[in-house]
Design a protein around this motif. Structure first.
Motif, PDB file in Angstrom:
ATOM      1  N   THR A  13       0.835  -1.203   0.000  1.00 28.83           N
ATOM      2  CA  THR A  13       0.000   0.000   0.000  1.00 28.83           C
ATOM      3  C   THR A  13       0.870   1.254   0.000  1.00 28.83           C
ATOM      4  N   MET A  14       1.926   1.237   0.796  1.00 31.03           N
ATOM      5  CA  MET A  14       2.842   2.391   0.841  1.00 31.03           C
ATOM      6  C   MET A  14       3.538   2.579  -0.503  1.00 31.03           C
ATOM      7  N   ALA A  15       3.928   1.472  -1.123  1.00 33.49           N
ATOM      8  CA  ALA A  15       4.571   1.551  -2.439  1.00 33.49           C
ATOM      9  C   ALA A  15       3.601   2.122  -3.470  1.00 33.49           C
ATOM     10  N   PHE A  16       2.338   1.711  -3.384  1.00 29.60           N
ATOM     11  CA  PHE A  16       1.316   2.222  -4.296  1.00 29.60           C
ATOM     12  C   PHE A  16       1.117   3.721  -4.105  1.00 29.60           C
ATOM     13  N   GLN A  17       1.080   4.163  -2.859  1.00 32.83           N
ATOM     14  CA  GLN A  17       0.917   5.587  -2.566  1.00 32.83           C
ATOM     15  C   GLN A  17       2.102   6.400  -3.086  1.00 32.83           C
ATOM     16  N   LYS A  18       3.289   5.825  -2.985  1.00 31.26           N
ATOM     17  CA  LYS A  18       4.491   6.493  -3.508  1.00 31.26           C
ATOM     18  C   LYS A  18       4.384   6.651  -5.031  1.00 31.26           C
ATOM     19  N   LEU A  19       3.907   5.606  -5.708  1.00 30.25           N
ATOM     20  CA  LEU A  19       3.713   5.673  -7.156  1.00 30.25           C
ATOM     21  C   LEU A  19       2.688   6.742  -7.518  1.00 30.25           C
ATOM     22  N   GLN A  20       1.608   6.813  -6.745  1.00 29.31           N
ATOM     23  CA  GLN A  20       0.571   7.813  -7.008  1.00 29.31           C
ATOM     24  C   GLN A  20       1.119   9.234  -6.850  1.00 29.31           C
ATOM     25  N   LYS A  21       1.941   9.431  -5.830  1.00 33.22           N
ATOM     26  CA  LYS A  21       2.516  10.755  -5.586  1.00 33.22           C
ATOM     27  C   LYS A  21       3.436  11.159  -6.748  1.00 33.22           C
ATOM     28  N   TYR A  23       3.315  10.031  -9.760  1.00 38.43           N
ATOM     29  CA  TYR A  23       2.451  10.192 -10.932  1.00 38.43           C
ATOM     30  C   TYR A  23       1.846  11.593 -10.955  1.00 38.43           C
ATOM     31  N   SER A  24       1.300  12.030  -9.832  1.00 40.65           N
ATOM     32  CA  SER A  24       0.665  13.354  -9.808  1.00 40.65           C
ATOM     33  C   SER A  24       1.703  14.463  -9.992  1.00 40.65           C
ATOM     34  N   THR A  25       2.910  14.272  -9.467  1.00 41.75           N
ATOM     35  CA  THR A  25       3.979  15.251  -9.675  1.00 41.75           C
ATOM     36  C   THR A  25       4.331  15.342 -11.160  1.00 41.75           C
ATOM     37  N   LEU A  26       4.406  14.195 -11.810  1.00 42.28           N
ATOM     38  CA  LEU A  26       4.714  14.177 -13.244  1.00 42.28           C
ATOM     39  C   LEU A  26       3.609  14.824 -14.070  1.00 42.28           C
ATOM     40  N   ILE A  27       2.365  14.649 -13.669  1.00 41.38           N
ATOM     41  CA  ILE A  27       1.249  15.272 -14.386  1.00 41.38           C
ATOM     42  C   ILE A  27       1.366  16.793 -14.280  1.00 41.38           C
ATOM     43  N   GLU A  28       1.708  17.286 -13.095  1.00 37.87           N
ATOM     44  CA  GLU A  28       1.909  18.727 -12.915  1.00 37.87           C
ATOM     45  C   GLU A  28       3.062  19.220 -13.781  1.00 37.87           C
ATOM     46  N   VAL A  90       8.910  12.801 -19.832  1.00 38.75           N
ATOM     47  CA  VAL A  90       7.867  12.786 -18.804  1.00 38.75           C
ATOM     48  C   VAL A  90       6.723  11.872 -19.234  1.00 38.75           C
ATOM     49  N   GLU A  91       6.337  11.948 -20.481  1.00 37.45           N
ATOM     50  CA  GLU A  91       5.235  11.121 -20.989  1.00 37.45           C
ATOM     51  C   GLU A  91       5.576   9.633 -20.877  1.00 37.45           C
ATOM     52  N   GLN A  92       6.814   9.277 -21.196  1.00 34.55           N
ATOM     53  CA  GLN A  92       7.227   7.878 -21.083  1.00 34.55           C
ATOM     54  C   GLN A  92       7.167   7.412 -19.625  1.00 34.55           C
ATOM     55  N   ARG A  93       7.605   8.277 -18.715  1.00 35.72           N
ATOM     56  CA  ARG A  93       7.581   7.926 -17.287  1.00 35.72           C
ATOM     57  C   ARG A  93       6.135   7.824 -16.788  1.00 35.72           C
ATOM     58  N   VAL A  94       5.259   8.700 -17.267  1.00 34.35           N
ATOM     59  CA  VAL A  94       3.844   8.648 -16.881  1.00 34.35           C
ATOM     60  C   VAL A  94       3.249   7.307 -17.309  1.00 34.35           C
ATOM     61  N   GLU A  95       3.532   6.882 -18.526  1.00 34.82           N
ATOM     62  CA  GLU A  95       3.025   5.597 -19.020  1.00 34.82           C
ATOM     63  C   GLU A  95       3.565   4.441 -18.184  1.00 34.82           C
ATOM     64  N   GLN A  96       4.851   4.498 -17.864  1.00 36.67           N
ATOM     65  CA  GLN A  96       5.481   3.460 -17.052  1.00 36.67           C
ATOM     66  C   GLN A  96       4.837   3.401 -15.661  1.00 36.67           C
ATOM     67  N   LEU A  97       4.631   4.561 -15.060  1.00 40.17           N
ATOM     68  CA  LEU A  97       4.019   4.609 -13.732  1.00 40.17           C
ATOM     69  C   LEU A  97       2.576   4.107 -13.749  1.00 40.17           C
TER      70      LEU A  97
END
Length: 121
Positions: A13-21, A23-28, A90-97
């Protein structure tokens, strides 16, 4: 429910939350880059409308400094190239995440189902 299963669920769950964080940073970041790209494309279009002998000024701090048009055009072209490269990265990393988040989500769901099955037994 065993302590080991609870700990594994917590770690996942913590790893998932880290991925979400991330992801949202990359979207910004992507949104900022898109804004910069639009701004620089607009400047590039304006440069194309100018005559070759037109005066171009660059804002440096509170001062406008005259700049040669070819130099200004080259700077904007380099900036556009850089921004497009960053957007691609950034787009490649977003897809990977997104893929990693999907995997993590499935793992967490399976763990929850296993824990629930054990609890009911």
């Amino acid at each position: 429910m065993s302590k080991q299963q609870r700990e594994k669920l917590e770690v996942e769950t913590m790893a998932f939350q880290k991925l979400q964080k991330e992801y949202s940073t990359l979207i910004e970041t992507r949104q900022k880059l898109e804004s910069q790209l639009q701004e620089n494309e607009l400047v590039d279009k304006e440069f194309k409308l100018l005559k070759d002998d037109a005066r171009v000024y660059k804002l440096i701090g509170p001062v406008l400094v005259q700049q040669d048009k070819p130099e200004a055009v080259a700077n904007v072209d380099k900036r556009l190239e850089f921004i497009r490269g960053e957007m691609k990265r950034v787009e490649q990393r977003v897809e990977q995440l997104a893929k990693e988040q999907e995997k993590k989500s499935v793992e967490i769901f399976k763990l929850q189902m296993d824990i629930q099955a054990i609890s009911q037994a």
